[in-house]
Structure formats: C-alpha cells, structure tokens
Design a protein around this motif. Structure first.
Motif: not given
Length: 529
Positions: A289-295, A302-315, A320-325
């Motif tokens: 699953g996703f590594p975060f609890t909330s954003a 571009g084709g990316e979403l960047w999230l400010a989360t409780d466990v870091g920044a998630v791209r 492509d359903e790619e997740v990078q923390r």
C-alpha cells in the motif's frame, strides 16, 4: 353500512400515520449542481437494475450507473439522517424511473429524474418485499410480522394481500448459484482491495442495456460487475474508497484526492472527474500500500504528483503506478513534512528542520543550510525561496547559508507571527496567518495587514489565488476574498459545508473542498464568481 364507512375512515387515519415527512434539499438549500458531497462509497447496501440504469446505495446516498455512456449520475444525499442506514435490498420501479428500497421497518422510494424522495414505515419487521408483474403501477408489497402492506409513491402504506405475480429483489445466493464464477473468483478481490477481506452484500441481474451479467455490491470493494461467461469481475468505482479526504489538487478535467488511512480502509489517491461521471481509485502497491497515513498538501509536476505526508515527501506517477518516498537521510532534513510547492518544474519541501528544493538536473539541494528550524509555508520566486516560519516571513537566496528578512516584514511586530500558507497573486506575495491575511507590495516592499478572518472561518490554513482574487479556507468555512482581506461570501460548517475544512482546490467552474465528512464540489456561481 355505518360500520363499513367507519372502517374506511379508520383505515385512512391509520395510513396517515405512515406518511413520511417532506424531503429536504441537499444540505438544506442547494441543488445537486450547486453543491454535491462525494463520500466513501466502498460499502454498498443495495443494488437494483432497470432496462437502462443500475441503482446503487450506500448508508448515506444513492448513485445511478448509466451503461449506455458508461457514466455515473448523483450522488443524491438522503434528506433525513439514517434514512438509508438500514436498507436491506432494492428493486427498480417497473413503470417509473425510480427505485424502491426495502428497510427493516419500512421503505424508501427515490426518483432520480425529478429528485423526489418518499418514505414510510409499517407495523412490525419487514420479512420480504415484491412488485406485482400483473399490476406494475400498484406499488411495493411488503410482507411484515404484522401482515401484508402495499406502499405507494407519496409515502402511504395500506393493509393488503400478497402480490399475484411477485417480482422479488435478487439475492447474493441466487447470483452465486447462477454464476459459480462469482464464488470461484472471489480470491481475485484481494487484488482490488489490497488483501482486505470483501463481503458480498447485494446482487442485481443485468439485462438489456445494462449488460448481461450480475452486479454485486460489496463491503470494501464497492460495486462489481460479473459478465456471464466472463472471468474476473469488473470494478465499477464511485466516490472515494474510504477514509477522510485530506488533500485535493486540480488535474485535467477533474481533481486528485488523497484519503487518509483508517481502520476500515487504506490510504488512497483517487481521481474524480469534474462532472462526477468517472472515478479511479489507487491504493498503492499490492504488497505494501502507500507508505503514508495522511497527506497535508499535494502539488502536480508534469505527470507526477508530490505529496507532503506524515512520513516524508512522496512522489507518485499515476500512469505507471510508481511510488517513491523521500524522508530523513534520503534527501530531506526531517521526515515530518509541513508544506510542498511547485513552480516552473522546481519542487520545494518544508519540514520541521529546514527546507530543500528538487530539480531533475540536480536532485535535492538544501535551502539556507544553516537554517534548521520549522518551516510551515513556502513560496517560490526564481532562485529565491520565501519561507513562512513561527516568527514571520523570511527569504532564502541561492548561495546564502542562512535566512534573511526583507525590510517590509521587519517593519512591525504585528508581522512577526506564525505563517501557515503563502501564494502569489500576480507579483504580490500573499501570506496567511492563523487569523488573517497580509501581503507584500512588489514595487515598494511594504507589507499590509488585513482584517481578522478567524471569527468567521475558524483557524485559517489555506489561501488559494484564483482569476479574480483569493479563496481563503479555515477549519470552519471557506470564502472568496479580495486582496484587502474582506470576505465576499462565506460558506460555513455545517450550514453550507458538511464537515471541518481540510484543503481546497479550483478546477474549471468548481471549487473543491476536502472536508472531514467528504469531498464537496461547489459551483463557483454559489461564491458569486
């Protein structure tokens, strides 16, 4: 004769006790076009089919699937709290365009064409229900512990005999007997719900324009369609997969929404089309699953979403359903991210121990590396990063190791306050504090303090620049606001919004508000824009 007339009068007096209260408009005063609330729709209570529609209910609302153009209509929020909470089954009206919903001690009738609701109760507990094929306009026959009753549109139920040619709602057992693949492929549902258990709750047979097969309602996976002779089910998502929407960002023809992890559902990122006709749920990699609890925030690049989360920044790369923390030790000075912004391809990330910027050519670079305090808000301007802190607004110039403060923000102790958000209105830097706006003149550098807004909107947290000004959000409301800080129109919780406001975005002709009670889509006409 007298006894007969007295009996008739008593019968209608009794029926009058079964009349329902008139239905109220959604949130009291708004049409579906002006304000619509989209909530969790992974738990289905009833499914019913007509020749060209599929009716689906949750505990709070009704939606309609239109197979001809493969789109959704609704949702229509139940006008009375709890009206749909105990729905047992549904059956489409044979003559009208509505649907009958059977409750534990009564019924609901809803017509999506004209948006009307009728409901009522009957003595005793409902055991079964049916329409009469020989008298399709007669109403819904209810078998109860107190005998048979006939419910009609308008909210009235009279004692009756059973239907002569009953048409009963389909059951889950009937569906699994007729199509063994439903049970045989149940393990495949684990890939839809990321290994969470799924329970079938409702079934309806599709035919004609609705497709040949079974529509199955579930607890946990929303609506599924099993075509006859097919293998795996087709997920048919509507609304949000669960949790509270905490961040929203405009996309192409709709919005991206982050929902928080809860006991019942994983954290998810969903796309909601502007007309609410199409939805896409993404709950992250199957194994983890996703590594975060909330954003807290979400931006696009571009084709990316960047999230400010409780466990870091998630791209995220949704295509492509790619997740990078990125977290402490992996690009960030701390894993607790407070804000994230993007401008012209550069992403800046604020944490409780400093700020970094990201570019494709260089990766992460520290901003004013000698600054290791908490940054709560950011704004980018070329090589300069404006930083909102607990003690006012500072700026970091590329190549300098520490923060600086412009003369305008040093001019008064009133400006040395906590900053919660910032944005640009043309060349003017607009700053949001917990209770008011302030702004910096780009020509003179002078800073102006606006009037108090906290009394109307609660604790402020988000300011958004739009074509004709600003939109300010606080815990208790949202308001379009002029640069002088004066609200134009206030939408308050709970009169206009269903719950605490968490984030806002504008896409097309709608303002989208993430609230603790669902995602609200509001026509900009309501705001007077």
């Amino acid at each position: 004769m007298v006894a007969g007339r007295r009996g008739t009068a008593s019968l209608f007096a009794f029926a009058g006790l079964l009349l329902a209260a008139p239905a109220a408009a959604q949130l009291g005063k708004y049409s579906l076009r002006d304000l619509t609330v989209v909530g969790e729709f992974s738990d289905i209570t009833a499914v019913a089919t007509s020749t060209d529609r599929v009716y689906v209910t949750s505990r709070t609302s009704i939606v309609v699937w239109n197979p001809l153009d493969r789109s959704w209509s609704g949702p229509w929020l139940a006008p009375q709290p709890g009206m749909l909470r105990d729905v047992l089954a549904g059956i489409a009206d044979q003559l009208g365009g509505g649907v009958w919903l059977i409750r534990q001690a009564g019924w609901v009738y809803f017509d999506p064409v004209i948006g009307t609701w009728d409901s009522g109760t009957v003595p005793g507990r409902v055991l079964s229900a049916a329409l009469d094929e020989g008298a399709p306009g007669s109403g819904l026959f209810l078998s109860t512990t107190g005998g048979w009753y006939l419910a009609s549109r308008g909210g009235m139920a009279l004692p009756s005999g059973p239907p002569m040619r009953p048409i009963r709602p389909a059951t889950v057992g009937e569906a699994t007997r007729q199509n063994p693949a439903i049970s045989a492929t149940s393990a495949s549902l684990l890939t839809i719900t990321r290994l969470r258990n799924v329970q079938f709750t409702a079934a309806a047979r599709g035919s004609g324009f609705t497709g040949i097969g079974w529509y199955m309602g579930t607890l946990g996976a929303g609506l599924l369609f099993y075509p006859d002779g097919g293998g795996l089910p087709e997920p048919m998502p509507f609304g949000l997969p669960g949790g509270v929407p905490t961040a929203v960002f405009p996309g192409n023809g709709g919005v991206w929404v982050v929902t928080a992890r809860s006991i019942e559902a994983d954290a998810a990122v969903s796309f909601v089309s502007a007309d609410l006709s199409r939805f896409h749920w993404w709950q992250g990699p199957l194994a983890t699953g996703f590594p975060f609890t909330s954003a807290r925030r979400m931006v696009g690049r571009g084709g990316e979403l960047w999230l400010a989360t409780d466990v870091g920044a998630v791209r995220l790369r949704p295509r492509d359903e790619e997740v990078q923390r990125f977290d402490f030790g992996n690009g960030l000075p701390d894993s607790r991210v407070t804000d994230i912004v993007q401008r012209k391809g550069t992403v800046a990330i604020a944490t409780v121990r400093g700020v970094v910027r990201w570019q494709d050519s260089t990766g992460f670079e520290g901003v004013a590396p000698d600054f290791s305090g908490t940054a709560d808000a950011l704004a980018l301007q070329g090589d300069t990063t404006w930083i909102g802190t607990r003690l006012g607004v500072y700026l970091a110039v590329q190549g300098e190791r520490n923060l600086q403060q412009s003369s305008g923000f040093r001019a008064s102790p009133s400006f040395q306050v906590r900053v919660v958000d910032m944005t640009w209105l043309a060349d003017t830097l607009v700053v949001l504090t917990p209770d008011r706006l302030m702004w910096r003149d780009p020509g003179t550098g002078k800073v102006t303090l606006g009037p108090l807004l906290g009394a109307s909107l609660g604790r402020l947290h988000t300011v958004l620049a739009v074509e004709n000004g600003l939109i300010v959000a606080g815990d208790a409301g949202v308001s379009p606001t002029r640069l002088d800080g004066i609200p134009v129109r206030i939408l308050r919780v709970p009169d206009d919004l269903p719950g605490q406001v968490l984030d806002i975005a504008v896409e097309g002709v709608y303002l989208w508000v993430a609230t603790a009670a669902g995602l609200a889509r509001i026509s900009l006409d309501v705001l007077g824009r």
